[in-house]
Design a protein around this motif. Structure first.
Motif, PDB file in Angstrom:
ATOM      1  N   MET A  22       0.939  -1.232  -0.038  1.00  0.00           N
ATOM      2  CA  MET A  22      -0.033   0.026   0.041  1.00  0.00           C
ATOM      3  C   MET A  22       0.799   1.300  -0.026  1.00  0.00           C
ATOM      4  SD  MET A  22      -2.751  -1.273   2.838  1.00  0.00           S
ATOM      5  CE  MET A  22      -4.083  -0.222   1.918  1.00  0.00           C
ATOM      6  N   THR A  23       2.153   1.115   0.476  1.00  0.00           N
ATOM      7  CA  THR A  23       2.896   2.293   0.709  1.00  0.00           C
ATOM      8  C   THR A  23       4.290   2.236  -0.018  1.00  0.00           C
ATOM      9  OG1 THR A  23       3.767   1.700   2.912  1.00  0.00           O
ATOM     10  CG2 THR A  23       1.537   2.865   2.748  1.00  0.00           C
ATOM     11  N   VAL A  24       5.228   3.242  -0.114  1.00  0.00           N
ATOM     12  CA  VAL A  24       6.397   3.358  -0.249  1.00  0.00           C
ATOM     13  C   VAL A  24       6.787   4.550   0.642  1.00  0.00           C
ATOM     14  CG1 VAL A  24       6.298   2.468  -2.705  1.00  0.00           C
ATOM     15  CG2 VAL A  24       6.072   5.011  -2.229  1.00  0.00           C
ATOM     16  N   LEU A  72      11.347   1.418  -7.157  1.00  0.00           N
ATOM     17  CA  LEU A  72      11.763   1.737  -8.528  1.00  0.00           C
ATOM     18  C   LEU A  72      10.582   2.183  -9.457  1.00  0.00           C
ATOM     19  CD1 LEU A  72      13.891   1.984 -10.608  1.00  0.00           C
ATOM     20  CD2 LEU A  72      14.188  -0.663 -10.586  1.00  0.00           C
ATOM     21  N   ALA A  73       9.540   1.224  -9.739  1.00  0.00           N
ATOM     22  CA  ALA A  73       8.341   1.473 -10.173  1.00  0.00           C
ATOM     23  C   ALA A  73       7.807   2.598 -10.238  1.00  0.00           C
ATOM     24  CB  ALA A  73       7.573   0.320 -10.405  1.00  0.00           C
ATOM     25  N   ARG A  74       7.479   3.083  -8.880  1.00  0.00           N
ATOM     26  CA  ARG A  74       6.841   4.341  -8.822  1.00  0.00           C
ATOM     27  C   ARG A  74       7.879   5.462  -9.240  1.00  0.00           C
ATOM     28  NH1 ARG A  74       3.534   7.162  -5.521  1.00  0.00           N
ATOM     29  NH2 ARG A  74       3.603   9.190  -5.886  1.00  0.00           N
ATOM     30  N   TYR A 113      -0.367  -3.431   4.732  1.00  0.00           N
ATOM     31  CA  TYR A 113      -0.279  -2.621   5.704  1.00  0.00           C
ATOM     32  C   TYR A 113      -0.449  -1.128   5.214  1.00  0.00           C
ATOM     33  CZ  TYR A 113       0.222  -7.061   8.388  1.00  0.00           C
ATOM     34  OH  TYR A 113       0.007  -8.258   8.847  1.00  0.00           O
ATOM     35  N   ASP A 114      -0.827  -0.391   5.983  1.00  0.00           N
ATOM     36  CA  ASP A 114      -1.045   1.006   5.661  1.00  0.00           C
ATOM     37  C   ASP A 114       0.201   1.776   6.163  1.00  0.00           C
ATOM     38  OD1 ASP A 114      -1.715   1.485   8.161  1.00  0.00           O
ATOM     39  OD2 ASP A 114      -4.058   1.868   7.691  1.00  0.00           O
ATOM     40  N   ALA A 115       0.140   2.998   5.849  1.00  0.00           N
ATOM     41  CA  ALA A 115       1.173   3.976   6.665  1.00  0.00           C
ATOM     42  C   ALA A 115       0.934   4.060   8.045  1.00  0.00           C
ATOM     43  CB  ALA A 115       1.145   5.474   6.010  1.00  0.00           C
ATOM     44  N   LYS A 116       0.083   3.404   8.807  1.00  0.00           N
ATOM     45  CA  LYS A 116       0.265   3.465  10.244  1.00  0.00           C
ATOM     46  C   LYS A 116       0.583   1.975  10.744  1.00  0.00           C
ATOM     47  CE  LYS A 116      -3.608   6.673  10.824  1.00  0.00           C
ATOM     48  NZ  LYS A 116      -5.068   6.870  11.328  1.00  0.00           N
ATOM     49  N   SER A 128      -2.654   0.970  -8.665  1.00  0.00           N
ATOM     50  CA  SER A 128      -1.411   1.391  -9.625  1.00  0.00           C
ATOM     51  C   SER A 128      -0.417   1.917  -8.969  1.00  0.00           C
ATOM     52  CB  SER A 128      -1.860   2.423 -10.542  1.00  0.00           C
ATOM     53  OG  SER A 128      -1.067   3.333 -10.938  1.00  0.00           O
ATOM     54  N   VAL A 129       0.992   1.620  -9.431  1.00  0.00           N
ATOM     55  CA  VAL A 129       2.126   2.240  -8.485  1.00  0.00           C
ATOM     56  C   VAL A 129       1.965   3.691  -8.218  1.00  0.00           C
ATOM     57  CG1 VAL A 129       3.577   0.342  -9.231  1.00  0.00           C
ATOM     58  CG2 VAL A 129       3.474   2.297 -10.651  1.00  0.00           C
ATOM     59  N   ALA A 130       1.172   4.248  -9.161  1.00  0.00           N
ATOM     60  CA  ALA A 130       1.251   5.903  -9.043  1.00  0.00           C
ATOM     61  C   ALA A 130       0.379   6.160  -7.688  1.00  0.00           C
ATOM     62  CB  ALA A 130       0.717   6.368 -10.463  1.00  0.00           C
ATOM     63  N   ASP A 131      -0.454   5.281  -7.391  1.00  0.00           N
ATOM     64  CA  ASP A 131      -1.409   5.525  -6.026  1.00  0.00           C
ATOM     65  C   ASP A 131      -0.835   5.116  -4.815  1.00  0.00           C
ATOM     66  OD1 ASP A 131      -3.270   6.596  -7.735  1.00  0.00           O
ATOM     67  OD2 ASP A 131      -4.059   4.820  -8.398  1.00  0.00           O
ATOM     68  N   LEU A 132       0.309   4.608  -4.720  1.00  0.00           N
ATOM     69  CA  LEU A 132       1.105   4.183  -3.544  1.00  0.00           C
ATOM     70  C   LEU A 132       1.131   5.392  -2.477  1.00  0.00           C
ATOM     71  CD1 LEU A 132       3.866   1.784  -5.038  1.00  0.00           C
ATOM     72  CD2 LEU A 132       1.850   1.148  -3.581  1.00  0.00           C
TER      73      LEU A 132
END
Length: 190
Positions: A22-24, A72-74, A113-116, A128-132
């Motif tokens: 979900m995150t990067v 890398l993809a993002r 897992y989310d950013a928390k 999409s990787v654009a939405d991470l």
């Protein structure tokens, strides 16, 4: 199911790749973008792409699910790269759609897992990787590894495990206020 990494010679549009997390760490993405821009020639960029193919699972509906190199993809997407070569590490095209995420979870090819650091439903994973989304603790984990705080290993999503470790020891406010000081504290905490 294939266990060897086989390159898929036909380029895959980056925006067609489906994330399995979900995150990067956006700082990590920015660092990769910087390294990409440092490769001035088309030849150097092609070499970089050839050395860093995106590992994917070929899933239902002929979709490719990224299992590593989300950063890398993002970064490549953010830099305007449209297509990339992938390495297929698993073929789950025969798995029914309603069982797919369970199989991915069982094989530890997904990190929902989310950013928390809270587990979410698979449907919450971006398409999409654009939405991470950004997880600053993932960026701290990456910096901590580069500073010698821990070794890179092959454990799936290991840097997210470090991010969760640090999330319990550093406050989000302290990370936001002074990233460099948070890194110093992270080095002391490990």
């Amino acid at each position: 199911m294939a266990n060897t990494r086989e390159p898929y010679v036909k380029p895959v549009p980056i925006l067609a790749l489906r994330p399995t997390q979900m995150t990067v760490g956006i700082r990590e993405v920015k660092e990769k973008r910087k390294r990409w821009r440092e490769q001035k020639s088309a030849k150097k960029r092609a070499e970089l792409l050839g050395k860093h193919m995106i590992p994917v699972v070929h899933g239902p509906d002929d979709r490719y699910y990224v299992v590593d190199h989300h950063h890398l993809a993002r970064a490549l997407h953010d830099e305007g790269v449209k297509d990339i070569l992938v390495t297929v590490i698993g073929d789950l095209t025969m798995v029914e759609r309603n069982a797919f995420w369970g199989v991915m979870d069982n094989k530890r090819w997904v990190y929902p897992y989310d950013a928390k650091g809270e587990r979410r439903h698979f449907r919450d994973i971006p398409k999409s990787v654009a939405d991470l989304k950004d997880d600053p603790f993932r960026s701290i984990a990456g910096e901590l590894r580069r500073a010698g705080g821990f070794a890179k290993d092959t454990t799936p999503f290991s840097e997210f495990l470090w991010a969760d470790f640090l999330r319990r020891r550093l406050s989000p406010k302290s990370v936001e206020a002074n990233f460099e000081k948070a890194i110093e504290k992270a080095l002391a905490e490990k």
